[in-house]
Write a protein that holds these residues in place. Structure first.
Motif, PDB file in Angstrom:
ATOM      1  N   MET A 103       0.870  -1.182   0.000  1.00 24.77           N
ATOM      2  CA  MET A 103       0.000   0.000   0.000  1.00 24.77           C
ATOM      3  C   MET A 103       0.901   1.225   0.000  1.00 24.77           C
ATOM      4  O   MET A 103       1.536   1.540   0.999  1.00 24.77           O
ATOM      5  N   ARG A 104       0.974   1.861  -1.160  1.00 21.32           N
ATOM      6  CA  ARG A 104       1.983   2.880  -1.379  1.00 21.32           C
ATOM      7  C   ARG A 104       1.302   4.164  -1.852  1.00 21.32           C
ATOM      8  O   ARG A 104       1.140   4.390  -3.050  1.00 21.32           O
ATOM      9  N   GLN A 105       0.884   4.978  -0.899  1.00 18.92           N
ATOM     10  CA  GLN A 105       0.183   6.209  -1.264  1.00 18.92           C
ATOM     11  C   GLN A 105       1.159   7.299  -1.688  1.00 18.92           C
ATOM     12  O   GLN A 105       2.187   7.530  -1.057  1.00 18.92           O
ATOM     13  N   LEU A 106       0.820   7.985  -2.764  1.00 15.48           N
ATOM     14  CA  LEU A 106       1.636   9.085  -3.276  1.00 15.48           C
ATOM     15  C   LEU A 106       1.560  10.266  -2.308  1.00 15.48           C
ATOM     16  O   LEU A 106       0.472  10.683  -1.913  1.00 15.48           O
ATOM     17  N   THR A 107       2.716  10.790  -1.920  1.00 15.61           N
ATOM     18  CA  THR A 107       2.739  11.866  -0.929  1.00 15.61           C
ATOM     19  C   THR A 107       3.740  12.933  -1.333  1.00 15.61           C
ATOM     20  O   THR A 107       4.878  12.622  -1.691  1.00 15.61           O
ATOM     21  N   GLY A 108       3.330  14.184  -1.230  1.00 14.41           N
ATOM     22  CA  GLY A 108       4.265  15.270  -1.500  1.00 14.41           C
ATOM     23  C   GLY A 108       3.555  16.606  -1.604  1.00 14.41           C
ATOM     24  O   GLY A 108       2.592  16.750  -2.358  1.00 14.41           O
TER      25      GLY A 108
ATOM     26  N   THR B 225       2.754   0.588   3.831  1.00 18.02           N
ATOM     27  CA  THR B 225       3.874  -0.358   3.808  1.00 18.02           C
ATOM     28  C   THR B 225       4.943   0.049   2.801  1.00 18.02           C
ATOM     29  O   THR B 225       5.881  -0.690   2.553  1.00 18.02           O
ATOM     30  N   GLY B 226       4.779   1.220   2.206  1.00 15.18           N
ATOM     31  CA  GLY B 226       5.788   1.767   1.313  1.00 15.18           C
ATOM     32  C   GLY B 226       5.560   3.262   1.181  1.00 15.18           C
ATOM     33  O   GLY B 226       4.490   3.762   1.525  1.00 15.18           O
TER      34      GLY B 226
ATOM     35  N   ILE C  85      10.840   2.524  -0.920  1.00 13.05           N
ATOM     36  CA  ILE C  85      10.573   3.924  -1.255  1.00 13.05           C
ATOM     37  C   ILE C  85      10.508   4.073  -2.768  1.00 13.05           C
ATOM     38  O   ILE C  85      11.452   3.723  -3.475  1.00 13.05           O
ATOM     39  N   SER C  86       9.399   4.588  -3.244  1.00 11.04           N
ATOM     40  CA  SER C  86       9.277   4.915  -4.662  1.00 11.04           C
ATOM     41  C   SER C  86       9.557   6.406  -4.821  1.00 11.04           C
ATOM     42  O   SER C  86       8.833   7.237  -4.276  1.00 11.04           O
ATOM     43  N   ILE C  87      10.623   6.713  -5.529  1.00  7.18           N
ATOM     44  CA  ILE C  87      10.977   8.113  -5.769  1.00  7.18           C
ATOM     45  C   ILE C  87      10.465   8.460  -7.162  1.00  7.18           C
ATOM     46  O   ILE C  87      11.020   8.019  -8.170  1.00  7.18           O
TER      47      ILE C  87
ATOM     48  N   LEU D 187      -0.089  -0.802  -4.896  1.00  9.25           N
ATOM     49  CA  LEU D 187      -1.298  -0.048  -5.255  1.00  9.25           C
ATOM     50  C   LEU D 187      -1.294   1.320  -4.599  1.00  9.25           C
ATOM     51  O   LEU D 187      -0.872   1.483  -3.446  1.00  9.25           O
ATOM     52  N   HIS D 188      -1.769   2.297  -5.350  1.00 15.02           N
ATOM     53  CA  HIS D 188      -2.070   3.625  -4.817  1.00 15.02           C
ATOM     54  C   HIS D 188      -3.515   3.929  -5.192  1.00 15.02           C
ATOM     55  O   HIS D 188      -3.901   3.780  -6.353  1.00 15.02           O
TER      56      HIS D 188
END
Length: 586
Positions: free
Chosen positions: A109-114, A134-135, A186-188, A390-391
């Motif tokens: 579960m990798r929500q886009l944040t910024g 979790t990511g 970490i997805s950059i 997933l996001h």
């Protein structure tokens, strides 16, 4: 591609057409079904429905693949279990890349944040981790994405908007304060190859300064020419051929030095969100993947040790079954490409691993809470298709970046899917459906057809240079808008079932103030305190590497270590490669 005389479609046909098949349905059974279906159609189905047996669905970003009224074994009479489906974790991987799929490894579960300053995004990152993410998935602001420093004239009024601002390794340290870089994936979201060659070295320099070995880092960068040369709305572009070279330089360096890191996320998502079809999204991404593997083979690498870290990024939109079928179809097709076009032997190299983000374009401003429902269906399709991470877009993203409340709701959508619905208990639960198998088959064929068009133009990079893909995107986008405006694409609350009752207000995110001034002050201080001689010599070495054809990443890392800024590295690229003017869309 220039040396490849045969297209991928021709190669696959040549290598697969001679293989014996074992259709699930015997000719006798099919003949019996054909008779009973024919009797049913004539006796039970209305004439109007018989005359309109196939219907072409019109949905946002859909493929417009025709559908039958009812699917039977006759819809895909040649279906072969071993060759077309297989068991999960086995070729052709239609049913999933792992034997036990989500029972063994839940989707990340990798929500886009910024947004705003590095400190403000850091606070949101830790909030998401504290609530079960979790990511991490880092989104940068427009100046950072476009590779301008926060005090560049191009950055005025954009700093900290739509993402977080990062100018140097100092900001990278603020962004990841108290985040264990070697314990969380970490997805950059670097978007471009050029940007990846700037921002990822900053991340590596930060890890180095914290004493974390690069081999312990896990995550991904985007690093995709599609984003830089096709989708980007920038004012300065380096030529596609040089951009593609940087893309492969990044891959080569990361493969050698950061072995657990996914060195590219081949991007279909953003092209589709830019305004193209469900088929073109995947055809373009696979064409890029083929050209990457061709180049890495030319550089002396074997496919088995490079393809195993390729990852893909897809969008899921409104056509529910199509989205499930697309993920299954592209997983099978990528396996065939790597095995039969590149003759790979390592099964891991043949896996289409993917991150899925629910479609933002499908979310609308009218009755915004409806977007929660839309995004939940998109997410369910991704899980039923077998995505690895997933996001889920937040319902307020039609207005701005999500509030903390909306972001948490998106995370909860995934957690409910994973923990409450039971949909992850059975692998590929819709496998074997007459409809889904026929649709998967049709979509695979259509993706392959579009790939052939690109290959006959001379390959992916040439198709970008020539503007043909631009033209295809523009035509599709214009037609989409026409269908939405005349109501053929239905959007509840916007062009059908419009409500006269005004809904309760939603809490729209407000960007923090003062970020631009703060970043400018930080840049000024950075430039005063760093070693200018080291900065200049590092930038000169980088330019030499660009001109001489050396891999540029070691030089970018050296620049990051001495506190060169993002804008300074981008200027080197522009000076070394020159600027390219992309074809006009209209």
């Amino acid at each position: 591609m220039e040396k490849q005389m045969k297209t991928t479609k021709e190669i696959l046909h040549e290598k697969l057409s001679g293989q014996p098949r074992s259709p699930l349905y015997s000719p006798q059974a099919l003949e019996a079904i054909r008779r009973t279906v024919g009797q049913w159609m004539n006796s039970t189905v209305r004439e109007t429905d018989r005359n309109h047996w196939h219907k072409t669905p019109h949905t946002v970003l859909g493929s417009e693949t025709p559908r039958e009224l009812l699917y039977t074994p006759l819809s895909h009479p040649d279906l072969d279990y071993e060759q077309d489906l297989g068991n999960s974790g086995q070729a052709p991987f239609t049913r999933g890349i792992h034997a036990n799929m989500y029972r063994g490894r839940e989707f990340t579960m990798r929500q886009l944040t910024g947004f705003g300053s590095p400190e403000q995004t850091n606070e949101r990152l830790r909030f998401m981790l504290d609530h079960g993410a979790t990511g991490l998935n880092i989104l940068f602001d427009l100046p950072t994405i476009q590779m301008y420093d926060s005090d560049d004239p191009f950055a005025v009024a954009q700093v900290g908007m739509s993402g977080v601002c990062v100018d140097s390794v100092e900001d990278m340290a603020r962004l990841f304060k108290d985040v264990p870089l070697d314990e969380v994936t970490i997805s950059i979201v670097t978007h471009y190859p050029s940007n990846t060659a700037i921002l990822f070295p900053m991340f590596l320099a930060l890890a180095e300064e914290r004493g974390i070995p690069w081999e312990n880092l896990r995550g991904s960068v985007q690093n995709d020419i599609t984003l830089e040369e096709l989708i980007r709305s920038g004012s300065e572009y380096i030529p596609p051929r040089d951009c593609f070279r940087i893309q492969c330089d990044n891959i080569e360096f990361i493969r050698k030095n950061v072995p657990k890191w996914n060195f590219i996320t081949i991007n279909g998502y953003n092209l589709r969100e830019f305004g193209t079809s469900a088929i073109t999204e995947m055809a373009v991404a696979l064409s890029n993947g083929i050209e990457i593997l061709d180049e890495l083979v030319r550089r002396g690498y074997d496919v088995d040790s490079t393809a195993d870290r390729l990852a893909f990024f897809w969008s899921t939109a409104n056509d529910f079954f199509e989205e499930i079928a697309r993920i299954r179809a592209v997983r099978r097709l990528w396996y065939k490409i790597v095995k039969y076009r590149f003759n790979a032997a390592n099964p891991r190299a043949m896996l289409m691993r993917c991150h899925v983000q629910t479609s933002g374009v499908c979310l609308i401003q009218e009755e915004p809470r409806n977007n929660i429902i839309r995004a939940a269906y998109h997410a369910l399709a991704a899980v039923l298709g077998g995505a690895q991470s997933l996001h889920v877009d937040s319902y307020d993203e039609a207005y701005s970046v999500p509030t903390e409340e909306a972001a948490l709701l998106s995370l909860r959508t995934q957690q409910i899917l994973q923990k409450e619905t039971g949909v992850t208990d059975v692998v590929d639960p819709l496998g074997g459906s007459f409809f889904l198998e026929a649709l998967t088959h049709d979509i695979e064929g259509r993706i392959l057809d579009e790939m052939e068009e690109i290959e006959r133009l001379g390959g992916y990079v040439k198709a970008i240079e020539g503007g043909q893909i631009y033209s295809k995107v523009a035509s599709y986008f214009a037609e989409q808008q026409r269908l939405i405006e005349n109501g053929e694409i239905a959007l509840v609350g916007q062009n059908v079932y419009k409500s006269e009752v005004e809904g309760p207000p939603i809490n729209v995110f407000r960007y923090p103030e003062g970020v631009e001034a703060e970043q400018k002050a930080r840049l000024q201080k950075l430039r005063l305190n760093r070693d200018s001689d080291k900065v200049q010599s590092s930038l000169s070495a980088l330019k030499d590497a660009c001109l001489k054809g050396e891999n540029i990443l070691p030089y970018s890392v050296a620049c990051a270590r001495v506190r060169c800024t993002e804008g300074e590295l981008f200027k080197v690229f522009k000076d070394a490669f020159g600027l390219w003017k992309p074809p006009a869309l209209f």
